[in-house]
Design a protein around this motif. Sequence first.
Motif, PDB file in Angstrom:
ATOM      1  N   ILE A 213      39.537  38.381  30.060  1.00  0.00           N
ATOM      2  CA  ILE A 213      40.569  38.833  30.983  1.00  0.00           C
ATOM      3  C   ILE A 213      41.299  40.030  30.385  1.00  0.00           C
ATOM      4  N   TYR A 214      41.182  41.197  31.041  1.00  0.00           N
ATOM      5  CA  TYR A 214      41.889  42.411  30.631  1.00  0.00           C
ATOM      6  C   TYR A 214      43.018  42.683  31.626  1.00  0.00           C
ATOM      7  N   PRO A 215      43.940  43.564  31.296  1.00  0.00           N
ATOM      8  CA  PRO A 215      45.068  43.818  32.211  1.00  0.00           C
ATOM      9  C   PRO A 215      44.663  44.337  33.582  1.00  0.00           C
ATOM     10  N   THR A 216      43.556  45.106  33.665  1.00  0.00           N
ATOM     11  CA  THR A 216      43.181  45.712  34.946  1.00  0.00           C
ATOM     12  C   THR A 216      41.845  45.233  35.493  1.00  0.00           C
ATOM     13  N   PHE A 217      41.075  44.476  34.723  1.00  0.00           N
ATOM     14  CA  PHE A 217      39.780  43.996  35.198  1.00  0.00           C
ATOM     15  C   PHE A 217      39.381  42.772  34.384  1.00  0.00           C
ATOM     16  N   LEU A 218      38.375  42.039  34.915  1.00  0.00           N
ATOM     17  CA  LEU A 218      37.811  40.922  34.160  1.00  0.00           C
ATOM     18  C   LEU A 218      36.350  41.223  33.850  1.00  0.00           C
ATOM     19  N   HIS A 219      35.918  40.749  32.698  1.00  0.00           N
ATOM     20  CA  HIS A 219      34.580  41.068  32.191  1.00  0.00           C
ATOM     21  C   HIS A 219      33.781  39.773  32.083  1.00  0.00           C
ATOM     22  N   LEU A 220      32.697  39.667  32.866  1.00  0.00           N
ATOM     23  CA  LEU A 220      31.791  38.524  32.791  1.00  0.00           C
ATOM     24  C   LEU A 220      30.658  38.868  31.834  1.00  0.00           C
ATOM     25  N   HIS A 221      30.561  38.135  30.749  1.00  0.00           N
ATOM     26  CA  HIS A 221      29.535  38.410  29.740  1.00  0.00           C
ATOM     27  C   HIS A 221      28.588  37.215  29.660  1.00  0.00           C
ATOM     28  N   ILE A 229      34.689  43.591  36.743  1.00  0.00           N
ATOM     29  CA  ILE A 229      35.245  43.469  38.087  1.00  0.00           C
ATOM     30  C   ILE A 229      36.705  43.916  38.077  1.00  0.00           C
ATOM     31  N   PRO A 230      37.014  45.079  38.669  1.00  0.00           N
ATOM     32  CA  PRO A 230      38.419  45.510  38.762  1.00  0.00           C
ATOM     33  C   PRO A 230      39.208  44.563  39.666  1.00  0.00           C
ATOM     34  N   TYR A 231      40.459  44.337  39.338  1.00  0.00           N
ATOM     35  CA  TYR A 231      41.287  43.445  40.155  1.00  0.00           C
ATOM     36  C   TYR A 231      41.543  44.026  41.544  1.00  0.00           C
ATOM     37  N   THR A 232      41.398  45.333  41.681  1.00  0.00           N
ATOM     38  CA  THR A 232      41.611  45.953  42.995  1.00  0.00           C
ATOM     39  C   THR A 232      40.524  45.568  43.986  1.00  0.00           C
ATOM     40  N   THR A 233      39.367  45.076  43.507  1.00  0.00           N
ATOM     41  CA  THR A 233      38.285  44.677  44.411  1.00  0.00           C
ATOM     42  C   THR A 233      38.383  43.217  44.819  1.00  0.00           C
ATOM     43  N   VAL A 234      39.351  42.478  44.284  1.00  0.00           N
ATOM     44  CA  VAL A 234      39.501  41.058  44.624  1.00  0.00           C
ATOM     45  C   VAL A 234      40.279  40.942  45.935  1.00  0.00           C
ATOM     46  N   MET A 248      35.869  20.811  40.847  1.00  0.00           N
ATOM     47  CA  MET A 248      36.638  21.797  41.607  1.00  0.00           C
ATOM     48  C   MET A 248      35.861  23.108  41.658  1.00  0.00           C
ATOM     49  N   PHE A 249      35.911  23.770  42.828  1.00  0.00           N
ATOM     50  CA  PHE A 249      35.368  25.119  42.979  1.00  0.00           C
ATOM     51  C   PHE A 249      36.526  26.115  42.891  1.00  0.00           C
ATOM     52  N   PHE A 250      36.311  27.188  42.129  1.00  0.00           N
ATOM     53  CA  PHE A 250      37.249  28.310  42.152  1.00  0.00           C
ATOM     54  C   PHE A 250      36.467  29.525  42.639  1.00  0.00           C
ATOM     55  N   VAL A 251      36.825  30.037  43.811  1.00  0.00           N
ATOM     56  CA  VAL A 251      36.066  31.087  44.486  1.00  0.00           C
ATOM     57  C   VAL A 251      36.873  32.380  44.496  1.00  0.00           C
ATOM     58  N   ILE A 252      36.218  33.481  44.080  1.00  0.00           N
ATOM     59  CA  ILE A 252      36.842  34.809  44.086  1.00  0.00           C
ATOM     60  C   ILE A 252      36.075  35.679  45.075  1.00  0.00           C
ATOM     61  N   SER A 253      36.744  36.121  46.144  1.00  0.00           N
ATOM     62  CA  SER A 253      36.129  36.982  47.154  1.00  0.00           C
ATOM     63  C   SER A 253      36.266  38.440  46.727  1.00  0.00           C
ATOM     64  N   LEU A 254      35.148  39.201  46.790  1.00  0.00           N
ATOM     65  CA  LEU A 254      35.112  40.573  46.274  1.00  0.00           C
ATOM     66  C   LEU A 254      34.704  41.567  47.352  1.00  0.00           C
TER      67      LEU A 254
END
Length: 619
Positions: A213-221, A229-234, A248-254
């Motif tokens: 988790i970065y301040p402006t985006f998240l990095h899936l490695h 994934i920039p937070y602006t695309t969420v 539990m499901f946690f879903v992120i729409s992009l």
Amino acid sequence: MSDLTGLKSGHRNDGRLRFSKQSVVYKSHKTGKVDSIPAPELSAAQWRRVCVGHGIKLATSTGHVYRYDGFKDTDFEKISAFFKSNYKVELAEKDMCVKGWNWGTAKFTGSLLSFDVNDSPVFEIPLASVSQCATGKNEVTVEFHQNDDAEVSLMEVRFYVPPNTGDDGSDPVEAFAQNVLSKADVIQATGDAVCIFKELQCLTPRGRYDIRIYPTFLHLHGKTFDYKIPYTTVLRLFLLPHKDQRQMFFVISLDPPIKQGQTRYHFLILLFSKDEELSLALNMSEDEVEKRYEGKLSKNMSGPLFEIVSRVMKALVNRKITVPGNFQGHSGSQCITCAYKASSGLLYPLERGFIYVHKPPVHLRFEEISCVNFARGTTTTRSFDFEIETKQNNQYTFSNIEREEYGKLFDFVNAKKLNIKNRGFKEGMKGAEGYSDSDEDQHDAYLERMKEEGKIREEGDGSDESEGDSDESFNPGEEDDDVPEEYDSNASVSDSEADDGDSEEESKKKKPEKKPKKVVKEKKERKPRKEKKVKDPGAPKRPMSAYMLWLNGNRERIKSENPGISVTEISKKAGEMWKQLSKDRKEEWDRKAAEAKKQYEKAMKEYRESGGGAAPVTK
């Protein structure tokens, strides 16, 4: 407020634009995403002619540029006066250069690169759409993000930069590239991550990933792929309980989706166990955490893993988390087991839409739904299908839903005031009687024909016993009741003994001589073949019905509105449109059909009087 078009990633997106005294608000029809520009941030506005009507270009003091098309020429005076009185901004008219020259001046204004010829813009490039920038000898190549919604995407533009003749010694090619990269959407991991979640189970894209988790985006490695994934695309966040109540499901729409080759992932779905706990320490001081996140996060957090991840994502993305509402299914869970595109999954009725997880994930908002339909299951009466049709004429069918869920789902849809196609069938429903076909009001000619043939077959079986032979396999025990076999319980009271009074010994002698008889069907006499009439080529053509006249007049329109539609789908679509046609419009085509019939009868009368059709030809 009016329906207009916004430009995003080089592609036109339909939506609604509203000018108010406090802000300019645009809402996309496709995603429901809202862009709001506060009135104090507006710094400049331009009115210009575009390929479709007129457009407005708005610039803000923060360096952002917004463009909207779809205005009429007559809208200029009204919008200009509104801008001047409420925003204190002059709506300036600006003409585009259409000379077709490829030599001009590149100007960097905020996050926009404008290519001008004689101070008139030829084209503009939003630098946020740039994915990479490469340099060569006197050349700069600008690459763009691919847009899946556009039929054709511009992938790169090359600029020739002449060698610098000045004395400052700077390289003009590098200076051009730096201006582009400073505003481009090129994500680089600089600095330390706020926190790291190890080995999280991800359903789409499938695998286990470390999430930084970065301040402006998240990095899936992951082991194979990396995604930034920039937070602006969420767009949205969902937290959904599994039906088993243990996960539990946690879903992120992009939007736009993340890409891997030709595969697009519009949703990032993480699966958690409720029993999994985590203690997390953010890579920041307590003062920094308090200042940046205003109490939404704390430096040290502990609890169930799904709660920690959802809490961190909510604070960084700054969006609300959607959870299931008041819906409760037959089993007591907040979801319904069903199948979509041959894959089993869970359908969650939400307060403002439906979401299906997980393969492929689907999110449908109530405002984009045209109607819903409850239909019979295609394979069994123990289940039914739930069909959703959107205003863009897309249809989603969720099948194999247990019939016990019908009442709960019907009540939910009814309470949300969604348009139900087969409303009125709920009352008096028992078992499979409650489900109607999607086209239940259409005449099923095939079914009627099968019923008719069945009646004829039954009548034939009752009237002529000699011809009523079964198509079943031969069974010696059932073939002839006159002489039962030895294992028959009624062998001692056979018809032959009762009628002729034969002794028991004689019957024993006769029994071995009995052999199974083959069932030989008697051939039915063929009816004399009817002589087939040959169509008279000279006779007038029969008139078409009102429906066929209407179809011929609207076939091309149906094709143009539904590109790629097949011949059978055209007929189905035309049938639906004809049913929805108003009574006045149908009467218009009925009059045309009646007129065509009169002309046919008149032409046929003249044809017969002239000697045509006197002796019908047969073969």
